[in-house]
Design a protein around this motif. Structure first.
Motif, PDB file in Angstrom:
ATOM      1  N   LEU C 267      27.634  11.175  64.344  1.00  0.00           N
ATOM      2  CA  LEU C 267      26.929  11.353  63.072  1.00  0.00           C
ATOM      3  C   LEU C 267      26.506  10.014  62.478  1.00  0.00           C
ATOM      4  O   LEU C 267      25.452   9.897  61.856  1.00  0.00           O
ATOM      5  N   VAL C 270      23.319   9.211  64.113  1.00  0.00           N
ATOM      6  CA  VAL C 270      22.235  10.042  63.576  1.00  0.00           C
ATOM      7  C   VAL C 270      21.762   9.473  62.239  1.00  0.00           C
ATOM      8  O   VAL C 270      20.561   9.361  61.966  1.00  0.00           O
ATOM      9  N   THR C 303       8.163  13.883  49.167  1.00  0.00           N
ATOM     10  CA  THR C 303       8.827  14.726  50.157  1.00  0.00           C
ATOM     11  C   THR C 303       9.624  13.859  51.136  1.00  0.00           C
ATOM     12  O   THR C 303      10.801  14.128  51.406  1.00  0.00           O
ATOM     13  N   MET C 306      12.721  12.448  49.379  1.00  0.00           N
ATOM     14  CA  MET C 306      13.802  13.416  49.175  1.00  0.00           C
ATOM     15  C   MET C 306      14.573  13.631  50.481  1.00  0.00           C
ATOM     16  O   MET C 306      15.802  13.751  50.474  1.00  0.00           O
ATOM     17  N   PHE C 307      13.855  13.657  51.618  1.00  0.00           N
ATOM     18  CA  PHE C 307      14.566  13.843  52.878  1.00  0.00           C
ATOM     19  C   PHE C 307      15.373  12.605  53.262  1.00  0.00           C
ATOM     20  O   PHE C 307      16.335  12.686  54.012  1.00  0.00           O
ATOM     21  N   LEU C 309      17.290  11.310  51.329  1.00  0.00           N
ATOM     22  CA  LEU C 309      18.618  11.510  50.730  1.00  0.00           C
ATOM     23  C   LEU C 309      19.607  11.996  51.778  1.00  0.00           C
ATOM     24  O   LEU C 309      20.810  11.752  51.677  1.00  0.00           O
ATOM     25  N   LEU C 310      19.102  12.697  52.796  1.00  0.00           N
ATOM     26  CA  LEU C 310      19.979  13.355  53.751  1.00  0.00           C
ATOM     27  C   LEU C 310      20.966  12.393  54.418  1.00  0.00           C
ATOM     28  O   LEU C 310      22.174  12.653  54.399  1.00  0.00           O
ATOM     29  N   LEU C 313      23.657  11.486  51.991  1.00  0.00           N
ATOM     30  CA  LEU C 313      24.575  12.586  51.676  1.00  0.00           C
ATOM     31  C   LEU C 313      25.529  12.831  52.850  1.00  0.00           C
ATOM     32  O   LEU C 313      26.724  13.078  52.650  1.00  0.00           O
ATOM     33  N   LEU C 314      25.005  12.729  54.077  1.00  0.00           N
ATOM     34  CA  LEU C 314      25.879  12.884  55.253  1.00  0.00           C
ATOM     35  C   LEU C 314      26.916  11.768  55.301  1.00  0.00           C
ATOM     36  O   LEU C 314      28.076  11.986  55.644  1.00  0.00           O
ATOM     37  N   ALA C 316      28.233  10.209  52.811  1.00  0.00           N
ATOM     38  CA  ALA C 316      29.276  10.457  51.816  1.00  0.00           C
ATOM     39  C   ALA C 316      30.383  11.298  52.454  1.00  0.00           C
ATOM     40  O   ALA C 316      31.572  10.989  52.319  1.00  0.00           O
ATOM     41  N   PHE C 317      29.989  12.345  53.186  1.00  0.00           N
ATOM     42  CA  PHE C 317      30.998  13.212  53.785  1.00  0.00           C
ATOM     43  C   PHE C 317      31.813  12.478  54.847  1.00  0.00           C
ATOM     44  O   PHE C 317      33.049  12.474  54.824  1.00  0.00           O
ATOM     45  N   ALA C 360      27.701   7.029  44.520  1.00  0.00           N
ATOM     46  CA  ALA C 360      27.502   8.458  44.248  1.00  0.00           C
ATOM     47  C   ALA C 360      26.758   8.636  42.919  1.00  0.00           C
ATOM     48  O   ALA C 360      25.854   9.476  42.796  1.00  0.00           O
ATOM     49  N   GLY C 363      23.271   7.243  43.313  1.00  0.00           N
ATOM     50  CA  GLY C 363      22.505   8.211  44.097  1.00  0.00           C
ATOM     51  C   GLY C 363      21.840   9.217  43.193  1.00  0.00           C
ATOM     52  O   GLY C 363      20.666   9.566  43.385  1.00  0.00           O
ATOM     53  N   PHE C 364      22.560   9.654  42.150  1.00  0.00           N
ATOM     54  CA  PHE C 364      21.944  10.628  41.261  1.00  0.00           C
ATOM     55  C   PHE C 364      20.750  10.031  40.519  1.00  0.00           C
ATOM     56  O   PHE C 364      19.672  10.643  40.469  1.00  0.00           O
ATOM     57  N   MET C 367      17.884   9.991  42.680  1.00  0.00           N
ATOM     58  CA  MET C 367      17.226  11.291  42.865  1.00  0.00           C
ATOM     59  C   MET C 367      16.198  11.527  41.759  1.00  0.00           C
ATOM     60  O   MET C 367      15.120  12.071  42.004  1.00  0.00           O
TER      61      MET C 367
END
Lengths: 52, 166, 596
Positions: C267, C270, C303, C306-307, C309-310, C313-314, C316-317, C360, C363-364, C367
């Protein structure tokens, strides 16, 4: 440092990061609420809308 | 490739979030009619604004019932005209250009906020439903006097409006 | 007292002394920029909030330019080349190919920085008319001294050569290890550099084709919208350039500090591929309220943004999961109780974790910045610097400082001078930034502009929904002061560490990931493929807007004039070099450049 010594071994398959999932779901909820607040109240509710 | 189930859940939620953000903006643009500053106007020679019928004499002009156009020139370190005077209940289209460097045009505390680029004309339309006074400031650095660059929009009661002349 | 003492392993310095010396040099350059940048930061904070004004407001923009350039170009990128050199050499477990080459790119970066900084600092010296008060974004037709653009160009060339150095090392390694997967840290450095090469196309054209010759008087006019658009072609991916070394540290060092291992190597790959693909075709989101760019292009940029962000966000996990894994190995239990089992006494860990938490939040606000029409609310207000002080100012800056506490001993064989001071330092940074950034975000929402010496106007007052302008200014000033003090503690700790005596066995190894590279498809390592797709995406996103801008206004603009913040004189250059006390060799170099 004694706490450095791993107390147990866990491998990838059996490790479920439940705490992480819970934290990230909380983050998801915060993001959603703040987005709605910012967009619909702070922005669309603000004075003067550019309409053309 | 092994992806943990929890990660799959998060991947789906993250995509949902992204699509929701894009949809919200699209909703604002269509259902709420929020329009972006775009490439509607042709370019203009910033050195020849004095020969342009709109900007030679920066002013507010009535173009229809309750419809006005404001031709605004930004330059180091003033906005013309100042104040920009419009009547209550009017729909005003701003045409803002620069005589020199890049400036910003922000009607303070509102969503009217545009870049002003020399050679280009920023245009946007807003409705002024209530009488009152707004500050205008330049929000892009434009030189060492940038912080004194301000103007104003005065929205006067309809019966007191005298055509925008000072 | 150092956590790594017990490991007894040879350090990076023991294994690669020549490379360790280079990394130390890049980090010293980074920290020097950080000290100066921080000094300008505190002057600016107190001036803007009207707490203490030691200079005329016209100098504010010189201070602001210096703060911006030193922090986001010098501090971040010098740290990046250091940490990437370390990561590549460490993960390939082989030295760089030719150290003379490596010192050359480092020398070019130093030279470029000195040239740009001299041009900027010239703004303080009244006896010279040289200056470069054009801020970090240097929008034409405001014009800086040619030394500023020239310095920037040389700095960029240095950074490209640094990337080539890591590619060379990787090619050499590949010959020795055919059919092996690219080690993770090297993979991260290489994909980041590919992104950087693509991004550089924009700024190279802006600087080399337009701004530098224009500042030398070769032509009189530029297209202000074109150079601005080319700036943002580079100006957004550069924020990921700052961020990627922090991500590398979060993915590879933070799990180790937490007592665990990276959750998923595939990941991580990726994520870095996604950054390579998506970082560049998004820059127009900085121009949502610009004239001369069609709304459709703005929507496409949104667009893509926004993508983008992916991958974050990944991340973060994956990063939090790696920490949780470490905490549970250390005996942590419960849904949230494991958080207590993390090594909060270690400044390297705590600093990085707090940096991640701030990211985090940043990040907001990012956005919101990404949203097309909501940009009317925040564009060019204090909200925007509020945002990037959380991202580059904390997610990146605090991670770099925290990582230094772990890395520096391995580069010097000297244990960290003081862990408690380190811990105090990272917490102070977190608190200071929380105060300052929060007040900046809120002030932006009621219209306070960024980049202004005196946000006090004659004709109107700002009307916050709650609180007063004064209260927010105080928050900014107190926060800024804490940040400045924190920075002082950091530098003091590093200097005192360096003055200490050497010890052996300070090495600290990084464990492999739980889910290793063999779990990921080989195609992830096909760098040519990803580079090709990234280029296609850039062409798709940028060709039409650029053609439109040029066909509307012409390559050199519809008659836009020239507004130098300086008038160039040769003697002024030399004089200011003398007065600012820069070494003589530099002056000689400048003589060479200017005479040409």
């Amino acid at each position: 440092m004694s706490t450095e010594t791993p107390k147990r071994e866990i491998d990838h398959e059996e490790f479920d990061p439940k705490g992480t999932l819970a934290l990230i779901l909380i983050y998801f909820v915060i993001l959603s609420i703040l987005w709605v607040f910012m967009y619909f109240i702070e922005f669309l509710g603000n004075d003067l809308t550019v309409i053309g | 490739m092994h992806i943990h189930n929890y990660e799959k859940i998060w991947l789906v939620l993250a995509m949902l979030l992204i699509v929701a953000f894009i949809s919200t903006v699209a909703y604002g643009a269509t259902a709420m009619g929020v329009d972006m500053i775009s490439d509607d106007e042709d370019t203009i020679d910033p050195g020849a604004l004095d020969e342009d019928p709109r900007f030679a004499d920066p002013r507010v002009e009535q173009v229809g019932e309750d419809e006005y156009e404001a031709y605004v020139v930004a330059q180091q370190y003033v906005f013309e005209p100042d104040p920009i005077e419009v009547p209550e209940g009017s729909t005003v289209t701003f045409y803002v250009t620069s005589r020199d460097v890049i400036h910003g045009f922000e009607i303070v505390g509102t969503n009217a906020n545009a870049m002003v680029v020399p050679g280009e004309v920023s245009t946007f339309t807003v409705e002024f439903s209530e009488a009152g006074e707004y500050g205008v400031l330049c929000n892009e650095y434009c030189g060492d006097g940038h912080h004194v660059m301000e103007g104003s929009v005065t929205v006067v009661p309809e019966e007191e409006y005298d055509g925008g002349d000072e | 007292m150092s956590e790594s003492l017990e490991s007894g392993a040879p350090s990076f310095l023991d294994q690669f002394p020549a490379e360790a010396k280079l990394v130390r040099a890049t980090l010293w350059s980074s920290f020097t920029a950080l000290i100066l940048g921080g000094l300008f930061g505190i002057i600016q904070t107190l001036h803007r909030t009207d707490i203490l004004r030691v200079m005329d407001s016209s100098y504010y923009y010189t201070v602001l330019t210096a703060h911006g350039v030193l922090m986001v170009v010098s501090f971040t990128i010098f740290f990046l080349v250091g940490v990437f050199t370390w990561g590549v050499v460490r993960s390939l477990d082989r030295p760089l190919v030719d150290m003379r080459y490596s010192w050359t790119w480092y020398g070019l970066m130093v030279l470029g920085t000195l040239m740009a900084v001299v041009a900027v600092l010239g703004g303080f010296v009244d006896t010279t008319e040289m200056s470069a008060d054009v801020l970090f974004t240097f929008y034409a037709p405001l014009q800086a001294h040619p030394l500023f653009y020239g310095g920037l160009a040389i700095f960029l060339i240095g950074s490209w050569l640094a990337g080539a150095d890591w590619f060379r090392a990787w090619y050499a390694w590949k010959r020795e290890h055919p059919d092996e997967r690219i080690p993770l840290q090297t993979f991260m450095a290489l994909t980041t550099m590919l992104m950087w090469y693509i991004a550089s196309i924009g700024i190279t054209i802006a600087v080399v084709v337009f701004l530098l010759p224009w500042s030398l008087g070769l032509f009189d006019e530029v297209n202000a919208l074109l150079t601005r658009t080319l700036f943002w072609f580079w100006g957004h991916p550069v924020v990921y350039f700052w961020l990627m070394p922090a991500y590398m540290l979060w993915y590879t060092v933070l799990p180790k500090l937490a007592g665990g291992r990276l959750f998923s190597d595939p990941l991580a790959r990726v994520v870095f591929v996604l950054f390579l693909l998506l970082s560049t075709p998004v820059g127009i989101h900085h121009q949502y309220v610009d004239p001369g760019i069609a709304e459709g292009f703005k929507f496409i940029a949104m667009t893509n943004t926004m993508f983008l962000l992916l991958p974050s966000l990944l991340t973060a996990f994956t990063v939090v999961a790696s920490m949780e894994y470490g905490a549970r190995r250390r005996g942590g239990t419960g849904l949230f109780g494991w958080l207590r089992a993390l090594p909060w006494a270690r400044p390297a860990f705590t600093g990085m974790a707090l940096a991640g938490l701030m990211f985090a939040a940043g990040g907001f606000s990012g956005m919101i910045n990404a949203g097309m029409n909501i940009n009317y609310l925040v564009h060019n207000t204090l909200w925007v610097p509020g945002h990037f002080h959380l991202t580059v100012g904390t997610a990146v800056g605090l991670t770099f400082m925290a990582a230094t506490y772990w890395l520096w001993p391995q580069l010097t064989n000297k244990p960290l001078f003081s862990r408690p001071i380190g811990l105090l330092q990272v917490v102070m940074w977190f608190v200071g930034m929380a105060l300052m950034s929060n007040a900046m975000h809120v002030s932006g929402l009621f219209g306070v502009p960024r980049r202004t010496a005196e946000p006090q106007y004659e004709g109107f007052d700002f009307t916050p929904a709650f609180g007063t302008m004064n209260e927010f200014d105080m928050q900014i000033a107190v926060g800024g002061t804490l940040l400045f003090l924190s920075l002082g503690l950091f530098i003091g700790n590093v200097v005192l560490t360096s003055l200490g005596s050497k010890q052996s066995g300070l090495g600290d190894s990084l464990p492999p990931a739980l889910s290793g590279p063999s779990d990921s498809p080989v195609v992830l390592d096909n760098l040519k493929l990803w580079l090709g797709i990234a280029l296609v995406l850039v062409v798709l996103a940028y060709s039409l807007p650029l053609v439109s801008i040029i066909s509307r206004g012409g390559l050199f603009g519809p008659g836009v004039g020239t507004y130098p913040v300086i008038i160039d004189t040769f003697s002024a250059v030399v004089e200011s070099v003398a007065t600012t006390g820069i070494i003589e060799t530099l002056a000689q170099f400048e003589v060479g450049v200017i005479v040409q």
